[in-house]
Scaffold this motif. Structure first.
Motif, PDB file in Angstrom:
ATOM      1  N   ARG A 206      38.175  38.669  39.450  1.00 36.64           N
ATOM      2  CA  ARG A 206      37.155  39.385  40.216  1.00 36.64           C
ATOM      3  C   ARG A 206      37.714  40.041  41.472  1.00 36.64           C
ATOM      4  O   ARG A 206      37.151  41.023  41.966  1.00 36.64           O
ATOM      5  N   THR A 207      38.813  39.504  41.994  1.00 33.20           N
ATOM      6  CA  THR A 207      39.306  39.966  43.297  1.00 33.20           C
ATOM      7  C   THR A 207      39.959  41.339  43.254  1.00 33.20           C
ATOM      8  O   THR A 207      40.253  41.907  44.302  1.00 33.20           O
ATOM      9  N   VAL A 208      40.169  41.895  42.066  1.00 31.90           N
ATOM     10  CA  VAL A 208      40.803  43.211  41.982  1.00 31.90           C
ATOM     11  C   VAL A 208      39.771  44.329  42.052  1.00 31.90           C
ATOM     12  O   VAL A 208      40.120  45.503  41.955  1.00 31.90           O
ATOM     13  N   PHE A 209      38.490  43.970  42.225  1.00 30.82           N
ATOM     14  CA  PHE A 209      37.423  44.964  42.297  1.00 30.82           C
ATOM     15  C   PHE A 209      36.823  45.044  43.700  1.00 30.82           C
ATOM     16  O   PHE A 209      36.819  44.070  44.456  1.00 30.82           O
ATOM     17  N   TRP A 210      36.292  46.227  43.994  1.00 28.42           N
ATOM     18  CA  TRP A 210      35.445  46.389  45.166  1.00 28.42           C
ATOM     19  C   TRP A 210      34.189  47.142  44.748  1.00 28.42           C
ATOM     20  O   TRP A 210      34.300  48.231  44.184  1.00 28.42           O
ATOM     21  N   PRO A 211      33.031  46.546  44.976  1.00 25.81           N
ATOM     22  CA  PRO A 211      32.836  45.172  45.438  1.00 25.81           C
ATOM     23  C   PRO A 211      33.188  44.181  44.324  1.00 25.81           C
ATOM     24  O   PRO A 211      33.147  44.546  43.151  1.00 25.81           O
ATOM     25  N   ALA A 212      33.527  42.961  44.708  1.00 22.43           N
ATOM     26  CA  ALA A 212      33.853  41.946  43.706  1.00 22.43           C
ATOM     27  C   ALA A 212      32.595  41.616  42.912  1.00 22.43           C
ATOM     28  O   ALA A 212      31.567  41.282  43.500  1.00 22.43           O
ATOM     29  N   PRO A 213      32.646  41.737  41.593  1.00 26.41           N
ATOM     30  CA  PRO A 213      31.462  41.416  40.787  1.00 26.41           C
ATOM     31  C   PRO A 213      31.230  39.911  40.744  1.00 26.41           C
ATOM     32  O   PRO A 213      32.134  39.120  41.046  1.00 26.41           O
ATOM     33  N   ASN A 214      30.025  39.511  40.365  1.00 28.68           N
ATOM     34  CA  ASN A 214      29.750  38.078  40.241  1.00 28.68           C
ATOM     35  C   ASN A 214      29.918  37.602  38.801  1.00 28.68           C
ATOM     36  O   ASN A 214      29.407  36.561  38.415  1.00 28.68           O
ATOM     37  N   VAL A 215      30.637  38.394  38.000  1.00 28.77           N
ATOM     38  CA  VAL A 215      30.976  38.011  36.628  1.00 28.77           C
ATOM     39  C   VAL A 215      32.450  38.290  36.395  1.00 28.77           C
ATOM     40  O   VAL A 215      33.051  39.118  37.077  1.00 28.77           O
TER      41      VAL A 215
END
Length: 301
Positions: A206-215
């Motif tokens: 999840r940490t490679v996204f902005w915003p971090a998804p909750n899945v």
């Protein structure tokens, strides 16, 4: 396509990301300059890790002679990595602001490859043709809310796509790659298998996204079938059986297909003619078996 291990953290195997690729600060600066805030409505989660997009390109087995189509390029993280590896890239973007900005980002960060890039400003579900050479590969970070319809539309509309790698919600990835008998095997599994050999090809943290998804997210590899499913039934006819079978997945096929066949006895006749037990359920059948049922409609008439 080359398989990659599951991972919950960014891929740091290549720490020397060239300046052309976008990092977290670049993404936020671009978004701020454009007044862009990712929206849940369009399932926007931008990849902010250069090593992750490079990993996706490697896993997709993108080749120097490929014409790649990308759906939902966003701010261009994956687009730039694809341009490094492919002959041409065509991006399909629905968002007005993002579509307007992407060509300038490509020109600024990778000017030598800008002529190899094309943009289609459209809803991917409405795209029926693409500029330039026919696409040979589809690589995309698909918006979670439309991932399956977009994937199936692109595979149906562009038969020249030989290899596909999509990043989707982990649950969707599991469904696409499921095999008969698996509890998550269903409509997406069967329809994707109509076109291609499908498998899970890794996990994305999840940490490679902005915003971090909750899945969590997963990679799915699809390699176009060398030979289509052998059947006299059309794709539309086969998919109608699949939809009916899983609309009431707890019921036996005799009951679930009654509406499709016209009655429960007619459904039973079609199933028997196809060599399928009327007491079986859709989750046990292969795409080839669904095709046999479609061929046998009206067998008891």
């Amino acid at each position: 396509m080359q398989a990659v291990p599951d991972a919950d953290a960014p891929d740091t195997a290549d720490a020397s990301a060239p300046d052309a690729l976008l990092g977290p600060a670049d993404i936020r600066e671009l978004a701020a300059a454009l007044g862009v805030r990712p929206t849940k409505q369009r399932g926007q989660n931008f990849v902010i890790d250069a090593n992750t997009v490079r990993r996706i390109v490697r896993t997709a087995d993108v080749r120097p002679d490929d014409t790649v189509v990308e759906v939902g390029p966003g701010l261009g993280s994956l687009t730039l990595a694809l341009l490094e590896a492919a002959d041409r890239v065509t991006a399909v973007e629905i968002d007005d602001v993002l579509a307007a900005a992407l060509p300038a980002t490509i020109e600024a960060r990778m000017p030598a490859r800008a002529a190899r890039f094309s943009l289609v400003h459209s809803d991917a579900l409405r795209v029926t043709e693409l500029p330039g050479p026919a696409p040979t590969a589809l690589v995309a970070n698909l918006p979670y809310n439309v991932a399956v319809p977009v994937l199936l539309h692109m595979l149906e509309r562009f038969p020249t796509i030989e290899r596909t790698l999509v990043m989707v919600q982990a649950e969707v990835a599991d469904r696409l790659a499921a095999v008969p008998g698996n509890k998550v095997y269903g409509v997406p599994s069967v329809k994707a298998n109509w076109y291609a050999e499908v498998r899970r090809a890794g996990a994305i943290g999840r940490t490679v996204f902005w915003p971090a998804p909750n899945v969590d997210s997963g990679l799915v590899s699809l390699v176009r079938r060398a030979e289509p499913v052998k059947t006299t039934a059309s794709r539309t006819e086969v998919f109608a059986v699949v939809d009916a079978a899983f609309a009431q997945r707890r019921k036996t096929l005799r009951a679930a297909l009654a509406g499709w066949a016209g009655s429960a006895p007619a459904a039973e006749a079609a199933l028997v003619a196809a060599g399928i037990s009327p007491q079986a359920r859709g989750e046990a059948l292969t795409v080839e078996e669904f095709a046999r049922i479609a061929e046998s409609k009206g067998a008891g008439a």
